[in-house]
Scaffold this motif. Structure first.
Motif, PDB file in Angstrom:
ATOM      1  N   ARG A 192      -9.173  67.975  52.877  1.00  0.00           N
ATOM      2  CA  ARG A 192      -7.722  67.855  53.036  1.00  0.00           C
ATOM      3  C   ARG A 192      -7.114  69.227  53.271  1.00  0.00           C
ATOM      4  N   SER A 193      -6.488  69.389  54.418  1.00  0.00           N
ATOM      5  CA  SER A 193      -5.956  70.697  54.805  1.00  0.00           C
ATOM      6  C   SER A 193      -4.834  71.164  53.881  1.00  0.00           C
ATOM      7  N   LYS A 210      -6.338  72.498  50.748  1.00  0.00           N
ATOM      8  CA  LYS A 210      -7.036  73.722  51.121  1.00  0.00           C
ATOM      9  C   LYS A 210      -6.069  74.887  51.231  1.00  0.00           C
ATOM     10  N   ARG A 211      -4.920  74.675  51.871  1.00  0.00           N
ATOM     11  CA  ARG A 211      -3.929  75.741  52.024  1.00  0.00           C
ATOM     12  C   ARG A 211      -3.347  76.156  50.679  1.00  0.00           C
ATOM     13  N   THR A 258     -15.159  79.457  60.830  1.00  0.00           N
ATOM     14  CA  THR A 258     -14.485  78.702  61.896  1.00  0.00           C
ATOM     15  C   THR A 258     -15.193  78.858  63.242  1.00  0.00           C
TER      16      THR A 258
END
Length: 317
Positions: free
Chosen positions: A119-120, A123-124, A202
């Motif tokens: 889940r972004s 994560k942020r 990334t």
């Protein structure tokens, strides 16, 4: 249909040696853009090198640097024969070694954990929380540690008293100095250090993970067969920098955490230089110690880079 094509005339780049100033004028915008950085390095990095001469002179205020008499390697020999030499060097290497042992892999582990979060939004949030301590100065961090661990009004000792235990002066115990230094250093730098690893993660081709899943590879198999091998160049470069700076134990942190009770385990090269140079006025002697440290660091970075290049083909140059 008629299409009007605009012709763009490109100034030819002069190639002859006699046209050097023409080339400089051609690239004037790039040079102007670089000028502030060049001035900064000249003023704060290269001009101070003039003061290194003090290490080889018996510096006198009234004579200045150039007018003071030469002493050769006298102050270097004095430092090597100093009674504090081995203890200061031992403390420096001990603190730096422990930071390298526990602090170096910590950002890598955090980056791998954050990369595994799907889940972004979550994560942020964790990324932001881990980055924040980096922007807090060591003055604030050490002050918070002193308040929390204080034997009189500290939170930890208040809890101990409620449990019927005696208060402990954590900041004044030599046996606890290294754990406190390593723990606070990891807490402050783990998030910021993980940025480089996250950027490297990334760049990994997601098709590699898809192909591995099709072959039946699990999470740990993908970690050790794809992720970590891909990060080897990044880990190697950062390890070279860390090993070359092993004599930098962290002046700000150690100076603020240092107490008379922990002086035997907390006196490092940087704090010793400050005390001998500023507090005792031995400018030539302290400059010799600082130059000794810089020379060892230069030798280390060249040696480690050469070894890394032969072993793993990872190097700075």
């Amino acid at each position: 249909m008629i299409v009007n094509e605009a012709k763009v005339e490109v100034m030819p780049i002069p190639k002859k040696k006699s046209q050097t100033w023409s080339r400089v004028w051609y690239f004037r915008h790039a040079y102007l853009f670089m000028l502030p950085a060049v001035i900064w390095y000249l003023v704060f990095s290269y001009y101070p090198m003039y003061g290194v001469l003090i290490a080889f002179k018996d510096f006198k205020y009234n004579l200045g640097i150039m007018g003071s008499p030469w002493e050769g390697l006298r102050f270097f020999k004095q430092f090597l024969n100093d009674s504090n030499f081995y203890s200061v060097l031992k403390n420096t290497l001990s603190i730096s070694g422990l930071k390298l042992l526990f602090g170096f892999p910590a950002p890598l582990v955090l980056a791998l954990m954050l990369n595994a979060v799907m889940r972004s939004k979550i994560k942020r949030i964790f990324q932001t929380i881990s980055y924040l301590p980096h922007f807090v100065s060591w003055v604030v961090v050490v002050t918070l540690m002193q308040k929390i661990l204080s034997p009189n009004v500290g939170l930890v000792n208040d809890i101990r008293e409620k449990m019927g235990l005696d208060s402990i002066f954590f900041m004044g115990m030599p046996s606890l100095f290294y754990p406190l230094v390593i723990t606070s250093d990891i807490w402050k730098g783990i998030g910021w250090g993980s940025i480089i690893y996250l950027a490297a993660l990334t760049n990994i081709d997601p098709h590699l993970y898809e192909a591995a899943e099709m072959d039946g590879a699990g999470r740990w198999s993908k970690l050790f067969k794809i992720t970590l091998p891909t990060l080897v160049p990044t880990i190697g470069i950062l390890l070279i920098f860390s090993l070359s700076g092993i004599l930098n134990a962290g002046f700000d942190q150690i100076w603020l955490m240092q107490t008379p009770a922990t002086l035997s385990v907390s006196e490092i090269l940087d704090t010793y230089v400050l005390k001998t140079g500023i507090q005792q006025g031995q400018f030539a002697y302290s400059t010799a110690i600082g130059l000794f440290k810089s020379a060892i660091s230069l030798i280390l970075i060249i040696t480690v880079n050469k070894i890394a290049k032969k072993v793993s083909d990872v190097s700075l140059w």
